[in-house]
Design a protein around this motif. Structure first.
Motif, PDB file in Angstrom:
ATOM      1  N   HIS A 107       3.295   9.937  -7.148  1.00  0.00           N
ATOM      2  CA  HIS A 107       1.530  10.157  -7.788  1.00  0.00           C
ATOM      3  C   HIS A 107       0.256   9.523  -7.564  1.00  0.00           C
ATOM      4  O   HIS A 107       1.122   8.254  -5.890  1.00  0.00           O
ATOM      5  CB  HIS A 107       2.113   9.266  -9.381  1.00  0.00           C
ATOM      6  N   LYS A 108      -0.529   9.692  -6.932  1.00  0.00           N
ATOM      7  CA  LYS A 108      -1.782   9.163  -6.401  1.00  0.00           C
ATOM      8  C   LYS A 108      -2.859   8.182  -7.757  1.00  0.00           C
ATOM      9  O   LYS A 108      -3.437   9.325  -8.902  1.00  0.00           O
ATOM     10  CB  LYS A 108      -2.367  10.034  -5.706  1.00  0.00           C
ATOM     11  N   GLU A 109      -3.138   7.566  -7.942  1.00  0.00           N
ATOM     12  CA  GLU A 109      -3.834   6.867  -8.661  1.00  0.00           C
ATOM     13  C   GLU A 109      -5.289   5.700  -8.076  1.00  0.00           C
ATOM     14  O   GLU A 109      -4.594   5.374  -6.821  1.00  0.00           O
ATOM     15  CB  GLU A 109      -3.182   5.619  -9.683  1.00  0.00           C
ATOM     16  N   TYR A 110      -6.225   6.644  -8.336  1.00  0.00           N
ATOM     17  CA  TYR A 110      -7.614   6.373  -7.539  1.00  0.00           C
ATOM     18  C   TYR A 110      -8.376   5.110  -8.344  1.00  0.00           C
ATOM     19  O   TYR A 110      -8.040   4.781  -9.530  1.00  0.00           O
ATOM     20  CB  TYR A 110      -8.493   7.212  -7.497  1.00  0.00           C
ATOM     21  N   VAL A 111      -8.595   3.820  -7.223  1.00  0.00           N
ATOM     22  CA  VAL A 111      -9.260   2.594  -8.130  1.00  0.00           C
ATOM     23  C   VAL A 111     -10.408   2.551  -7.129  1.00  0.00           C
ATOM     24  O   VAL A 111     -10.882   2.157  -6.146  1.00  0.00           O
ATOM     25  CB  VAL A 111      -8.434   1.709  -7.804  1.00  0.00           C
ATOM     26  N   ILE A 112     -11.792   2.530  -8.656  1.00  0.00           N
ATOM     27  CA  ILE A 112     -13.051   2.660  -7.800  1.00  0.00           C
ATOM     28  C   ILE A 112     -13.278   0.923  -8.607  1.00  0.00           C
ATOM     29  O   ILE A 112     -13.469   0.442  -9.414  1.00  0.00           O
ATOM     30  CB  ILE A 112     -13.622   3.415  -7.799  1.00  0.00           C
ATOM     31  N   PHE A 113     -13.991   0.542  -7.425  1.00  0.00           N
ATOM     32  CA  PHE A 113     -14.264  -0.923  -7.735  1.00  0.00           C
ATOM     33  C   PHE A 113     -16.304  -0.579  -8.308  1.00  0.00           C
ATOM     34  O   PHE A 113     -16.343  -0.466  -6.681  1.00  0.00           O
ATOM     35  CB  PHE A 113     -14.534  -2.688  -6.799  1.00  0.00           C
ATOM     36  N   ASP A 114     -16.525  -1.796  -8.754  1.00  0.00           N
ATOM     37  CA  ASP A 114     -17.875  -1.968  -8.556  1.00  0.00           C
ATOM     38  C   ASP A 114     -18.015  -3.981  -7.838  1.00  0.00           C
ATOM     39  O   ASP A 114     -17.169  -4.555  -8.716  1.00  0.00           O
ATOM     40  CB  ASP A 114     -18.441  -2.363  -9.830  1.00  0.00           C
ATOM     41  N   ALA A 162     -17.268   0.972  -3.926  1.00  0.00           N
ATOM     42  CA  ALA A 162     -15.649   0.976  -3.026  1.00  0.00           C
ATOM     43  C   ALA A 162     -14.247   1.890  -3.645  1.00  0.00           C
ATOM     44  O   ALA A 162     -13.546   1.342  -4.631  1.00  0.00           O
ATOM     45  CB  ALA A 162     -15.160  -0.428  -3.049  1.00  0.00           C
ATOM     46  N   SER A 163     -13.936   2.930  -2.446  1.00  0.00           N
ATOM     47  CA  SER A 163     -12.648   3.749  -3.271  1.00  0.00           C
ATOM     48  C   SER A 163     -11.436   3.056  -2.747  1.00  0.00           C
ATOM     49  O   SER A 163     -11.336   2.909  -1.747  1.00  0.00           O
ATOM     50  CB  SER A 163     -13.569   4.877  -3.371  1.00  0.00           C
ATOM     51  N   PHE A 164     -10.574   3.525  -3.420  1.00  0.00           N
ATOM     52  CA  PHE A 164      -9.442   3.210  -2.671  1.00  0.00           C
ATOM     53  C   PHE A 164      -7.688   3.395  -3.971  1.00  0.00           C
ATOM     54  O   PHE A 164      -8.597   4.586  -4.764  1.00  0.00           O
ATOM     55  CB  PHE A 164      -8.120   1.333  -3.072  1.00  0.00           C
ATOM     56  N   VAL A 165      -6.359   4.028  -3.094  1.00  0.00           N
ATOM     57  CA  VAL A 165      -5.831   4.876  -4.029  1.00  0.00           C
ATOM     58  C   VAL A 165      -4.883   4.289  -3.665  1.00  0.00           C
ATOM     59  O   VAL A 165      -4.127   3.323  -2.916  1.00  0.00           O
ATOM     60  CB  VAL A 165      -5.411   5.825  -3.182  1.00  0.00           C
ATOM     61  N   ILE A 166      -3.891   3.735  -4.717  1.00  0.00           N
ATOM     62  CA  ILE A 166      -1.905   4.038  -4.955  1.00  0.00           C
ATOM     63  C   ILE A 166      -1.186   5.162  -5.484  1.00  0.00           C
ATOM     64  O   ILE A 166      -1.338   5.482  -6.066  1.00  0.00           O
ATOM     65  CB  ILE A 166      -1.387   3.051  -6.181  1.00  0.00           C
ATOM     66  N   GLU A 167      -0.400   5.337  -3.635  1.00  0.00           N
ATOM     67  CA  GLU A 167       0.095   5.842  -3.581  1.00  0.00           C
ATOM     68  C   GLU A 167       1.883   5.814  -3.328  1.00  0.00           C
ATOM     69  O   GLU A 167       2.167   4.965  -3.185  1.00  0.00           O
ATOM     70  CB  GLU A 167      -0.054   6.723  -2.180  1.00  0.00           C
ATOM     71  N   SER A 168       2.000   6.243  -4.738  1.00  0.00           N
ATOM     72  CA  SER A 168       3.670   6.379  -5.665  1.00  0.00           C
ATOM     73  C   SER A 168       4.325   7.197  -4.963  1.00  0.00           C
ATOM     74  O   SER A 168       4.269   7.973  -5.450  1.00  0.00           O
ATOM     75  CB  SER A 168       4.070   5.262  -6.383  1.00  0.00           C
ATOM     76  N   TYR A 171       5.720   2.118  -2.575  1.00  0.00           N
ATOM     77  CA  TYR A 171       3.915   2.385  -3.062  1.00  0.00           C
ATOM     78  C   TYR A 171       2.963   1.527  -1.932  1.00  0.00           C
ATOM     79  O   TYR A 171       3.731   0.750  -1.446  1.00  0.00           O
ATOM     80  CB  TYR A 171       3.962   1.305  -3.955  1.00  0.00           C
ATOM     81  N   THR A 172       2.329   2.640  -1.402  1.00  0.00           N
ATOM     82  CA  THR A 172       1.316   2.086  -0.803  1.00  0.00           C
ATOM     83  C   THR A 172      -0.294   2.032  -1.059  1.00  0.00           C
ATOM     84  O   THR A 172      -0.381   2.705  -1.802  1.00  0.00           O
ATOM     85  CB  THR A 172       1.190   3.350   0.832  1.00  0.00           C
ATOM     86  N   VAL A 173      -0.758   0.905  -0.875  1.00  0.00           N
ATOM     87  CA  VAL A 173      -2.443   0.891  -1.004  1.00  0.00           C
ATOM     88  C   VAL A 173      -3.202   1.627  -0.014  1.00  0.00           C
ATOM     89  O   VAL A 173      -2.459   0.574   1.294  1.00  0.00           O
ATOM     90  CB  VAL A 173      -2.758  -0.396  -2.154  1.00  0.00           C
ATOM     91  N   ARG A 174      -4.266   2.223   0.207  1.00  0.00           N
ATOM     92  CA  ARG A 174      -5.138   2.571   1.099  1.00  0.00           C
ATOM     93  C   ARG A 174      -6.372   2.187   0.906  1.00  0.00           C
ATOM     94  O   ARG A 174      -6.894   2.660  -0.505  1.00  0.00           O
ATOM     95  CB  ARG A 174      -4.497   3.630   1.524  1.00  0.00           C
ATOM     96  N   TYR A 175      -7.168   1.610   1.597  1.00  0.00           N
ATOM     97  CA  TYR A 175      -8.415   1.887   1.123  1.00  0.00           C
ATOM     98  C   TYR A 175      -9.575   3.551   1.910  1.00  0.00           C
ATOM     99  O   TYR A 175      -9.050   3.790   2.844  1.00  0.00           O
ATOM    100  CB  TYR A 175      -8.925   0.315   2.288  1.00  0.00           C
ATOM    101  N   LEU A 176      -9.966   3.714   0.585  1.00  0.00           N
ATOM    102  CA  LEU A 176     -10.831   5.000   1.103  1.00  0.00           C
ATOM    103  C   LEU A 176     -12.258   5.348   1.778  1.00  0.00           C
ATOM    104  O   LEU A 176     -12.594   5.690   2.376  1.00  0.00           O
ATOM    105  CB  LEU A 176     -11.394   5.964  -0.012  1.00  0.00           C
TER     106      LEU A 176
END
Length: 257
Positions: free
Chosen positions: A157-164, A138-144, A126-131
């Protein structure tokens, strides 16, 4: 000479009145300029309330690199982001702990080395990266990636996580949409990607909106897992809804500035 004095006095009074009025006007103008100058700084201060994300990916030190259970041994390799915003860091750490509890809390008793040699071997990465950041988003992705011994191939899998950053919450699809527009969104997404969907025999009634999305250069990109819309060889499917078609469907505050 006495007759000229009233005229001179009247002229002096008029001059004093003009000077007084000019001073008042200049004072009012200066005050207005000060107020006008303060307006942008107040708007800027509101923008400054939003953090400017700084992030780097770093490995997580686990109790054990490999965890063995009764029937298999799994090697873990995990990395997450370290940012200047604590609640973002905690979000991803808790997420990984929830998804991979054995990696953080291995069982007290494990098979012996000789027993482990006969168990199925698997790996979990699992790797979390800032986009990036766009105003308050603010956008991030969890790559597993997982692999089980004997499988034809690994799964990723790539799961995108976007925060307000204003609300300090993750933005989900339901947050994006205007009220009662889900079917309109499906129609627009299908129309924008009709050639690809037709080639892969995906009809409109089979298309659903996924919670996995990110903001691309030309539109909002909806990302589907392996096998959902296409064979493994095609990879994860990405369907783009152009920003020009997103107006009226997506809330304006979530369209990139």
């Amino acid at each position: 000479m006495l007759k000229n004095k009233p005229k001179q006095l009247g002229g002096m009074i008029g001059l004093l009145l003009m000077m007084s009025l000019t001073a008042c006007h200049e004072g009012s103008s200066t005050q207005q300029q000060t107020q006008d100058a303060s307006a942008p700084s107040q708007a800027q201060s509101k923008q400054q309330d939003l953090p400017l994300i700084q992030a780097k990916t770093q490995p997580i030190v686990l109790p054990k690199v490999e965890v063995c259970e009764k029937d298999e041994c799994t090697a873990y390799q995990l990395a997450t982001v370290k940012t200047n915003v604590d609640w973002i860091d905690q979000f991803f750490l808790k997420r990984l702990q929830k998804d991979l509890p054995l990696a953080f809390n291995p069982p007290a008793s494990e098979p012996t080395v000789s027993q482990a040699a006969h168990l199925t071997q698997s790996s979990n990465t699992y790797t979390v990266r800032y986009l990036g950041q766009n105003a308050n988003m603010a956008s991030f992705v969890i790559e597993s990636e997982t692999y089980n011994q004997g499988a034809a191939h690994g799964m990723y899998h790539k799961e995108y996580v976007i925060f307000d950053l204003k609300t300090k919450k993750r933005i989900m699809v339901d947050d994006l949409l205007q009220t009662q527009v889900q079917q309109k969104l499906i129609n627009a997404l299908y129309e924008a990607n009709q050639n690809w969907l037709t080639q892969h025999q995906v009809s409109k009634d089979k298309l659903e909106i996924t919670d996995n999305f990110y903001f691309g250069v030309h539109g909002i990109v909806f990302v589907y897992p392996l096998y959902e819309l296409a064979p493994y060889s095609d990879g994860m499917t990405e369907l783009t809804l152009p920003y020009s078609q997103a107006k009226g469907l997506i809330r304006s505050e979530y369209l990139p500035k």
